[in-house]
Write a protein that holds these residues in place. Structure first.
Motif, PDB file in Angstrom:
ATOM      1  N   ILE A 279       0.823  -1.210   0.000  1.00 41.96           N
ATOM      2  CA  ILE A 279       0.000   0.000   0.000  1.00 41.96           C
ATOM      3  C   ILE A 279       0.854   1.255   0.000  1.00 41.96           C
ATOM      4  O   ILE A 279       0.643   2.186  -0.781  1.00 41.96           O
ATOM      5  CB  ILE A 279      -0.962   0.011   1.203  1.00 41.96           C
ATOM      6  N   THR A 280       1.852   1.281   0.864  1.00 40.56           N
ATOM      7  CA  THR A 280       2.741   2.442   0.927  1.00 40.56           C
ATOM      8  C   THR A 280       3.457   2.638  -0.405  1.00 40.56           C
ATOM      9  O   THR A 280       3.554   3.763  -0.928  1.00 40.56           O
ATOM     10  CB  THR A 280       3.779   2.273   2.050  1.00 40.56           C
ATOM     11  N   GLY A 281       3.952   1.536  -0.984  1.00 45.82           N
ATOM     12  CA  GLY A 281       4.649   1.623  -2.249  1.00 45.82           C
ATOM     13  C   GLY A 281       3.750   2.060  -3.389  1.00 45.82           C
ATOM     14  O   GLY A 281       4.165   2.842  -4.261  1.00 45.82           O
ATOM     15  N   LEU A 282       2.494   1.589  -3.401  1.00 49.50           N
ATOM     16  CA  LEU A 282       1.574   1.928  -4.484  1.00 49.50           C
ATOM     17  C   LEU A 282       1.214   3.409  -4.468  1.00 49.50           C
ATOM     18  O   LEU A 282       1.191   4.061  -5.519  1.00 49.50           O
ATOM     19  CB  LEU A 282       0.314   1.073  -4.383  1.00 49.50           C
ATOM     20  N   THR A 283       0.897   3.934  -3.287  1.00 46.31           N
ATOM     21  CA  THR A 283       0.560   5.358  -3.213  1.00 46.31           C
ATOM     22  C   THR A 283       1.757   6.228  -3.577  1.00 46.31           C
ATOM     23  O   THR A 283       1.582   7.335  -4.092  1.00 46.31           O
ATOM     24  CB  THR A 283       0.053   5.723  -1.810  1.00 46.31           C
ATOM     25  N   ALA A 284       2.960   5.727  -3.337  1.00 47.40           N
ATOM     26  CA  ALA A 284       4.160   6.505  -3.648  1.00 47.40           C
ATOM     27  C   ALA A 284       4.402   6.600  -5.152  1.00 47.40           C
ATOM     28  O   ALA A 284       4.883   7.632  -5.647  1.00 47.40           O
ATOM     29  CB  ALA A 284       5.373   5.890  -2.966  1.00 47.40           C
ATOM     30  N   ILE A 285       4.064   5.541  -5.904  1.00 42.28           N
ATOM     31  CA  ILE A 285       4.337   5.545  -7.341  1.00 42.28           C
ATOM     32  C   ILE A 285       3.142   5.990  -8.172  1.00 42.28           C
ATOM     33  O   ILE A 285       3.267   6.175  -9.386  1.00 42.28           O
ATOM     34  CB  ILE A 285       4.777   4.149  -7.822  1.00 42.28           C
ATOM     35  N   SER A 286       1.976   6.159  -7.545  1.00 44.53           N
ATOM     36  CA  SER A 286       0.771   6.513  -8.296  1.00 44.53           C
ATOM     37  C   SER A 286       0.822   7.957  -8.776  1.00 44.53           C
ATOM     38  O   SER A 286       1.280   8.847  -8.037  1.00 44.53           O
ATOM     39  CB  SER A 286      -0.479   6.318  -7.424  1.00 44.53           C
ATOM     40  N   PRO A 287       0.345   8.254  -9.993  1.00 45.01           N
ATOM     41  CA  PRO A 287       0.192   9.643 -10.415  1.00 45.01           C
ATOM     42  C   PRO A 287      -0.774  10.364  -9.467  1.00 45.01           C
ATOM     43  O   PRO A 287      -1.706   9.739  -8.939  1.00 45.01           O
ATOM     44  CB  PRO A 287      -0.406   9.522 -11.821  1.00 45.01           C
ATOM     45  N   LEU A 288      -0.556  11.648  -9.262  1.00 47.17           N
ATOM     46  CA  LEU A 288      -1.407  12.383  -8.319  1.00 47.17           C
ATOM     47  C   LEU A 288      -2.881  12.299  -8.707  1.00 47.17           C
ATOM     48  O   LEU A 288      -3.753  12.217  -7.843  1.00 47.17           O
ATOM     49  CB  LEU A 288      -0.947  13.845  -8.245  1.00 47.17           C
ATOM     50  N   TRP A 289      -3.163  12.310 -10.013  1.00 46.39           N
ATOM     51  CA  TRP A 289      -4.564  12.281 -10.441  1.00 46.39           C
ATOM     52  C   TRP A 289      -5.244  10.949 -10.111  1.00 46.39           C
ATOM     53  O   TRP A 289      -6.483  10.874 -10.088  1.00 46.39           O
ATOM     54  CB  TRP A 289      -4.680  12.552 -11.943  1.00 46.39           C
ATOM     55  N   TYR A 290      -4.444   9.896  -9.845  1.00 45.04           N
ATOM     56  CA  TYR A 290      -5.024   8.583  -9.571  1.00 45.04           C
ATOM     57  C   TYR A 290      -5.100   8.280  -8.077  1.00 45.04           C
ATOM     58  O   TYR A 290      -5.712   7.293  -7.680  1.00 45.04           O
ATOM     59  CB  TYR A 290      -4.194   7.500 -10.267  1.00 45.04           C
ATOM     60  N   VAL A 291      -4.527   9.116  -7.236  1.00 45.03           N
ATOM     61  CA  VAL A 291      -4.503   8.836  -5.803  1.00 45.03           C
ATOM     62  C   VAL A 291      -5.911   8.852  -5.213  1.00 45.03           C
ATOM     63  O   VAL A 291      -6.288   7.964  -4.431  1.00 45.03           O
ATOM     64  CB  VAL A 291      -3.587   9.827  -5.064  1.00 45.03           C
ATOM     65  N   ILE A 292      -6.703   9.862  -5.557  1.00 51.23           N
ATOM     66  CA  ILE A 292      -8.059   9.946  -5.004  1.00 51.23           C
ATOM     67  C   ILE A 292      -8.927   8.779  -5.476  1.00 51.23           C
ATOM     68  O   ILE A 292      -9.622   8.152  -4.658  1.00 51.23           O
ATOM     69  CB  ILE A 292      -8.704  11.296  -5.345  1.00 51.23           C
ATOM     70  N   PRO A 293      -8.950   8.426  -6.785  1.00 50.14           N
ATOM     71  CA  PRO A 293      -9.687   7.213  -7.173  1.00 50.14           C
ATOM     72  C   PRO A 293      -9.220   5.967  -6.425  1.00 50.14           C
ATOM     73  O   PRO A 293     -10.023   5.090  -6.095  1.00 50.14           O
ATOM     74  CB  PRO A 293      -9.392   7.096  -8.677  1.00 50.14           C
ATOM     75  N   LEU A 294      -7.929   5.900  -6.121  1.00 49.41           N
ATOM     76  CA  LEU A 294      -7.401   4.763  -5.374  1.00 49.41           C
ATOM     77  C   LEU A 294      -7.994   4.703  -3.970  1.00 49.41           C
ATOM     78  O   LEU A 294      -8.325   3.626  -3.456  1.00 49.41           O
ATOM     79  CB  LEU A 294      -5.876   4.879  -5.302  1.00 49.41           C
ATOM     80  N   ILE A 295      -8.147   5.885  -3.359  1.00 48.26           N
ATOM     81  CA  ILE A 295      -8.765   5.943  -2.033  1.00 48.26           C
ATOM     82  C   ILE A 295     -10.214   5.471  -2.110  1.00 48.26           C
ATOM     83  O   ILE A 295     -10.704   4.747  -1.240  1.00 48.26           O
ATOM     84  CB  ILE A 295      -8.710   7.375  -1.464  1.00 48.26           C
ATOM     85  N   VAL A 296     -10.919   5.885  -3.173  1.00 45.61           N
ATOM     86  CA  VAL A 296     -12.324   5.486  -3.339  1.00 45.61           C
ATOM     87  C   VAL A 296     -12.435   3.969  -3.432  1.00 45.61           C
ATOM     88  O   VAL A 296     -13.290   3.357  -2.794  1.00 45.61           O
ATOM     89  CB  VAL A 296     -12.924   6.145  -4.593  1.00 45.61           C
ATOM     90  N   VAL A 297     -11.557   3.355  -4.238  1.00 47.34           N
ATOM     91  CA  VAL A 297     -11.559   1.886  -4.344  1.00 47.34           C
ATOM     92  C   VAL A 297     -11.309   1.251  -2.983  1.00 47.34           C
ATOM     93  O   VAL A 297     -11.964   0.281  -2.598  1.00 47.34           O
ATOM     94  CB  VAL A 297     -10.490   1.407  -5.349  1.00 47.34           C
ATOM     95  N   ALA A 298     -10.365   1.811  -2.236  1.00 45.45           N
ATOM     96  CA  ALA A 298     -10.019   1.251  -0.932  1.00 45.45           C
ATOM     97  C   ALA A 298     -11.193   1.351   0.040  1.00 45.45           C
ATOM     98  O   ALA A 298     -11.513   0.389   0.749  1.00 45.45           O
ATOM     99  CB  ALA A 298      -8.800   1.968  -0.362  1.00 45.45           C
ATOM    100  N   LEU A 299     -11.854   2.511   0.069  1.00 49.95           N
ATOM    101  CA  LEU A 299     -12.937   2.715   1.026  1.00 49.95           C
ATOM    102  C   LEU A 299     -14.183   1.912   0.656  1.00 49.95           C
ATOM    103  O   LEU A 299     -14.762   1.217   1.496  1.00 49.95           O
ATOM    104  CB  LEU A 299     -13.272   4.203   1.126  1.00 49.95           C
ATOM    105  N   ILE A 300     -14.614   2.020  -0.610  1.00 47.43           N
ATOM    106  CA  ILE A 300     -15.789   1.257  -1.045  1.00 47.43           C
ATOM    107  C   ILE A 300     -15.509  -0.242  -0.957  1.00 47.43           C
ATOM    108  O   ILE A 300     -16.346  -1.023  -0.496  1.00 47.43           O
ATOM    109  CB  ILE A 300     -16.174   1.630  -2.493  1.00 47.43           C
ATOM    110  N   GLY A 301     -14.308  -0.630  -1.367  1.00 42.11           N
ATOM    111  CA  GLY A 301     -13.948  -2.038  -1.287  1.00 42.11           C
ATOM    112  C   GLY A 301     -13.877  -2.545   0.139  1.00 42.11           C
ATOM    113  O   GLY A 301     -14.256  -3.672   0.437  1.00 42.11           O
ATOM    114  N   GLY A 302     -13.367  -1.695   1.044  1.00 43.66           N
ATOM    115  CA  GLY A 302     -13.322  -2.082   2.448  1.00 43.66           C
ATOM    116  C   GLY A 302     -14.706  -2.337   3.005  1.00 43.66           C
ATOM    117  O   GLY A 302     -14.939  -3.301   3.742  1.00 43.66           O
ATOM    118  N   LEU A 303     -15.652  -1.487   2.626  1.00 45.65           N
ATOM    119  CA  LEU A 303     -17.034  -1.683   3.057  1.00 45.65           C
ATOM    120  C   LEU A 303     -17.603  -2.969   2.467  1.00 45.65           C
ATOM    121  O   LEU A 303     -18.261  -3.752   3.157  1.00 45.65           O
ATOM    122  CB  LEU A 303     -17.897  -0.500   2.612  1.00 45.65           C
ATOM    123  N   SER A 304     -17.341  -3.195   1.185  1.00 46.75           N
ATOM    124  CA  SER A 304     -17.905  -4.347   0.500  1.00 46.75           C
ATOM    125  C   SER A 304     -17.390  -5.663   1.080  1.00 46.75           C
ATOM    126  O   SER A 304     -18.166  -6.544   1.453  1.00 46.75           O
ATOM    127  CB  SER A 304     -17.577  -4.253  -0.992  1.00 46.75           C
TER     128      SER A 304
END
Length: 527
Positions: A279-304
């Motif tokens: 997780i730490t490595g992925l957020t570090a290499i992700s383009p800034l524009w993709y960080v927020i969508p990544l958070i959405v996947v994490a949060l919605i996925g965590g709920l699911s």
């Protein structure tokens, strides 16, 4: 009777009591959404990264993952057949084969799976929020921010589970569409960096290639197998009028679709510096524009993922501890899982912890599922809805009482099968004394499935089950004991149900009809 679909915001009042036919308003596509939505998340992505963390190259890891998902999906699919007929969850349905008290084995498996995948979902979502905050805001909240993130996400999961099935179905509908779209968007985010010729670290987790490849396949297999105890939680809302083909197809296709999140994790794990700290490595290499969508996947996925895991265990515990309602049992199990989350993440190694629990899930749940499937086949899909509820209602007797509520034939197959798997397991945290029996290759899955598939039919052949557990068509391929003249269904009005064949046929007490004078009922001979 007029169908009634409860509102999404209405707290579900059903526990493991049979769902009234009027409220069986779901469809196999809803089962697909729940099975796929519950797995189209960061929890599955994390499982997808583990083969890379074990030292495999990309194509090696991809082949192990595909094999594990396919085999697991084929084992899982028949577990969707029980809920529409019994109108309750699979743990309670297993009472027909393990006995109404022995079905607590299923409740234990449900608890093991729920804690594991609830923990993974909260861990991953919390770490994603922490990593994103560091990347977007330049702040490092450290362990405090992680702890707060874990707590908030765990609380959100509990709230969804308390509302129940309809609310959970809504969350998973969102998760399927949104999660899929964002993961596909990842092609644009990471596609330019990905190298399909990634050869791995060169250091295998188990020292050699094949043992490590098998470990990776078993880890992937844990994902579909983990749904075995839970499919009935959702399929019980599907009418038994639906074909068996559609019920089998829903979880099978859902698990094959999880190759998307598995592939996302597998691909991106080759890009991070340390796959063990993904997780730490992925957020570090992700383009800034993709960080927020990544958070959405994490949060919605965590709920699911969290809700699909925790919901079923709340059902089970409310049936074992009858003073607890479904809501109270859900809160209790959720609280215990939160404790495990904090201890596991802050005091233990997360990758090793996930691997250990994934191994236990596969080796304990798969033989239980095999016994259930064989039992379904020999019983011709016949189950008595009322008699399955005996233990939950504090009663004794009925078709499935066997010996003090336990069918020692099923238990006598499950215990040795699980033991055979644990004895031959060869993983970093679970290594049995017979782990070198195949030159270091982990053959635990083969051993556990083969033992259950051979031993249970042997036991019910040598020691026939009571005639009363079979329907009026009699057993398939096995014999039965002489019927008990004193036996009568506990609730003649709420009778047993025939196998899925397009109609739901009510049966009376005719299943206790007399048989041959030799004390054993021969196979009725019908296919």
């Amino acid at each position: 009777m007029e169908e009634r679909t409860p509102r999404v915001t209405e707290v579900e009042h059903h526990g493991i009591n049979p769902i009234p036919p009027a409220e069986q308003t779901s469809r196999p596509r809803d089962l697909f959404r729940l099975a796929f939505g519950g797995a189209n998340t960061f929890a599955t992505i994390i499982l997808g990264t583990l083969p890379i963390a074990f030292g495999l190259g990309f194509w090696q890891a991809a082949s192990a993952t595909a094999a594990g998902v396919l085999i697991g999906a084929l084992v899982l699919a028949p577990m969707a057949l029980f809920g529409p007929v019994t109108r309750t969850n699979n743990a309670v349905s297993s009472g027909a084969h393990f006995g109404v008290v022995g079905r607590c084995v299923g409740s234990f498996l449900s608890l093991l799976t729920a804690i594991t995948f609830f923990a993974i979902s909260v861990w991953v979502s919390g770490d994603a929020v922490t990593g994103a905050a560091r990347r977007l805001l330049g702040i490092d909240g450290g362990q405090v921010l992680r702890a707060v993130s874990y707590g908030v996400i765990a609380l959100a999961v509990l709230v969804v589970c308390i509302y129940g099935y309809r609310f959970m179905l809504l969350v998973n509908r969102v998760a399927v569409v949104l999660g899929t779209a964002i993961m596909l968007l990842g092609i644009a985010a990471y596609g330019g960096r990905f190298d399909p010729d990634f050869a791995g670290t060169g250091t295998y987790a188990l020292g050699e290639f094949w043992p490590t490849w098998i470990l990776a396949a078993l880890t992937a297999m844990a994902n579909p197998i983990s749904f075995g105890a839970f499919l009935g939680d959702w399929s019980r809302y599907i009418p038994a009028t639906h074909s068996r083909r559609s019920l089998l197809a829903a979880p099978l296709l859902a698990q094959m679709a999880t190759l998307l999140p598995f592939g996302f994790g597998l691909t991106t794990a080759t890009l991070v510096t340390d796959a063990g700290d993904y997780i730490t490595g992925l957020t570090a290499i992700s383009p800034l524009w993709y960080v927020i969508p990544l958070i959405v996947v994490a949060l919605i996925g965590g709920l699911s993922t969290g809700t699909t895991a925790l919901y079923g265990t709340g059902l089970d515990f409310s049936s074992i501890f009858t003073r607890l309602s479904r809501v109270q049992a859900t809160v209790l199990v959720g609280s215990l899982a939160v404790v495990f989350i904090f201890v596991g993440n802050f005091a233990l190694d997360m990758v090793s912890s996930i691997n250990a629990f994934a191994t236990l899930i596969v080796l304990c749940t798969s033989p239980w599922m095999v016994i259930m499937m064989i039992g379904y086949w020999t019983r011709r899909g016949f189950y008595d809805v009322a008699d399955l509820q005996v233990f939950n209602e504090g009663r004794k007797g009925g078709r499935y009482w066997f010996s003090r509520g336990v069918n020692w034939r099923a238990m006598g197959a499950w215990v040795p099968a699980t033991g055979a798997g644990l004895l031959t397991a060869n993983t970093p945290m679970i290594a049995g004394p017979l782990r070198d029996i195949a030159g270091g290759v982990d053959v635990s899955m083969v051993c556990t499935l083969a033992t259950a598939a051979v031993l249970y039919p042997l036991l019910i052949t040598l020691f026939p089950e009571p005639h009363e557990v079979f329907g009026p068509e009699g057993p398939r391929a096995v014999r039965t004991k002489l019927p008990n003249a004193a036996f009568a269904p506990l609730d003649g009005a709420n009778a047993a149900f025939a196998p899925l064949s397009g109609t739901n046929v009510a049966l009376g007490s005719s299943s206790a009809a007399a048989s041959g004078s030799d004390g054993v009922q021969p196979d009725a001979g019908r296919s």
